[in-house]
Design an enzyme around this catalytic site. Structure first.
Site, PDB file in Angstrom:
ATOM      1  N   ARG A 122       0.936  -1.311   0.149  1.00 24.94           N
ATOM      2  CA  ARG A 122      -0.061   0.141   0.088  1.00 24.94           C
ATOM      3  C   ARG A 122       0.932   1.246   0.015  1.00 24.94           C
ATOM      4  O   ARG A 122       1.987   1.245   0.431  1.00 24.94           O
ATOM      5  CB  ARG A 122      -0.993   0.042   1.191  1.00 24.94           C
ATOM      6  N   GLY A 129       6.672  -2.068  -4.456  1.00 21.68           N
ATOM      7  CA  GLY A 129       7.024  -1.092  -3.506  1.00 21.68           C
ATOM      8  C   GLY A 129       5.758  -0.138  -3.350  1.00 21.68           C
ATOM      9  O   GLY A 129       5.019  -0.041  -4.165  1.00 21.68           O
ATOM     10  N   HIS A 130       5.733   0.558  -2.379  1.00 18.92           N
ATOM     11  CA  HIS A 130       4.629   1.572  -1.830  1.00 18.92           C
ATOM     12  C   HIS A 130       4.804   2.828  -2.935  1.00 18.92           C
ATOM     13  O   HIS A 130       5.830   3.290  -3.423  1.00 18.92           O
ATOM     14  CB  HIS A 130       4.694   2.141  -0.474  1.00 18.92           C
ATOM     15  N   ASN A 131       3.670   3.153  -3.261  1.00 13.08           N
ATOM     16  CA  ASN A 131       3.566   4.417  -4.241  1.00 13.08           C
ATOM     17  C   ASN A 131       3.885   4.119  -5.594  1.00 13.08           C
ATOM     18  O   ASN A 131       4.229   5.195  -6.296  1.00 13.08           O
ATOM     19  CB  ASN A 131       4.167   5.575  -3.712  1.00 13.08           C
ATOM     20  N   SER A 168       7.834   4.438  -5.184  1.00 12.54           N
ATOM     21  CA  SER A 168       7.418   5.729  -5.860  1.00 12.54           C
ATOM     22  C   SER A 168       8.174   5.502  -7.469  1.00 12.54           C
ATOM     23  O   SER A 168       8.475   6.611  -7.972  1.00 12.54           O
ATOM     24  CB  SER A 168       8.097   6.867  -5.195  1.00 12.54           C
TER      25      SER A 168
END
Length: 343
Positions: free
Chosen positions: A221, A242-244, A262
């Site tokens: 998330r 991974g996140h974002n 990201s």
């Protein structure tokens, strides 16, 4: 699923050579097929199996002409591979539906959860408060669906998958066994004493329509906002997102790849196994990356083919690999030349 050759021909827009009333029960490889099964012939290298197969029916191209007598019924189609792919999908969905015919009495479905028409829920599955599951979706055994999760229509979710709070799954998605959607992103901040303090991860994951995710793949998330997997993306087994992160439409990623937080991967990319991406990168549309490559910089030009670690142009990498394999020989030659120069 049992279906006559005639009914199947109507489904796939095929013409028939042979008995239209034979019953087909499932697919198989041409060299292994038995009575009641359907197989296909697309590669001429496998034609010799056609004259020996025990299959009841065979998919072939419309212009195929057998060189020997055959016993199976032939179903002639425009594109064999495309037809086989669609047919396998029908059998897969039917198999999942047959496995789970209703909401199991052993499932735990919260009173505030909403289920669409024809939803099936397997044994020991948990559907949490205010979750929504769309029409025709099949959720197999031991799945966990967290609070406020939204799942679209006609999805298949295999045993052991976990979809955690607030995440969104679109229509026609497939999540294989032990997929985890919405675990916390890997966010930590060192304090003044050198300890890593957890940064709360309050975002979610959004899977758009027609996404397929392989077994044991995890999509974290977002810290804030959403980790987004765009329409038509296919992720293999054992991938870490991974996140974002954002992955563009129709991108395909093979097993054991890892994408750090990201990073934005464009549409229609092809990414080999064990490719690693550093964080906060932008990868252009149509990028093709060879297996085991390491991506540590932005890829701004669309349509490049890359390889190596750190990755660079694929053709340059091939040339460099040839030179690298010759380094011991080249080193000896340089040493010999140095001795000659000294003399």
């Amino acid at each position: 699923m049992q279906i006559s050759a005639a009914a199947l021909a109507r489904m796939i827009d095929a013409t028939i050579d042979g008995d239209p009333e034979v019953i087909i029960t499932g697919p198989a490889r041409i060299e292994e097929a038995g009575s009641g099964q359907i197989t296909f012939l697309a590669n001429p290298a496998y034609e010799h199996h056609l004259y020996e197969t025990k299959a009841t029916a065979v998919l072939v191209s419309r212009d195929f002409q057998p060189r020997k007598p055959i016993s199976p019924t032939l179903l002639r189609v425009d594109n064999v591979y495309e037809t086989v792919s669609g047919l396998l999908q029908v059998y897969q969905q039917d198999e999942a539906a047959q496995t789970v015919r209703q909401v199991s009495q052993h499932a735990a479905v919260d009173a505030t959860a909403r289920l669409g028409e024809r939803v099936r829920i397997g044994k020991f599955t948990v559907v949490s408060e205010k979750a929504f599951i769309g029409a025709g979706t099949v959720v197999l055994d031991q799945v966990f669906i967290g609070p406020n999760v939204r799942i679209g229509n006609n999805c298949t979710i295999y045993p052991g998958a976990r979809i955690l709070r607030d995440c969104v799954v679109g229509n026609n998605c497939i999540l294989h066994a032990n997929v985890v959607i919405g675990a916390d992103g890997f966010g930590f901040l060192p304090d003044g004493e050198g300890n890593n303090q957890k940064v709360p991860q309050v975002g979610n994951v959004v899977l758009e329509d027609e996404v397929e995710i392989g077994s044991n793949t995890t999509v974290d998330r977002a810290t804030m906002g959403s980790t987004v997997i765009r329409r038509g993306v296919k992720l293999d087994n054992l991938i870490q997102i991974g996140h974002n992160v954002e992955i563009g439409r129709n991108t395909v990623i093979a097993a054991q790849a890892g994408v750090a937080g990201s990073t934005k991967i464009g549409a229609n990319c092809r990414i080999g196994g064990q490719v690693g991406f550093a964080g906060h990168l932008t990868i252009a549309d149509g990028t093709n990356i060879q297996a085991q490559s390491g991506i540590a910089r932005h890829i701004k030009e669309p349509g490049q083919a890359l390889a190596g670690s750190p990755a660079f142009g694929y053709r340059d990498w091939i040339k460099s690999s040839i030179v690298f394999s010759r380094l011991p020989e080249l080193y000896k030659r340089v040493a010999q030349l140095e001795k000659i120069l000294e003399k």
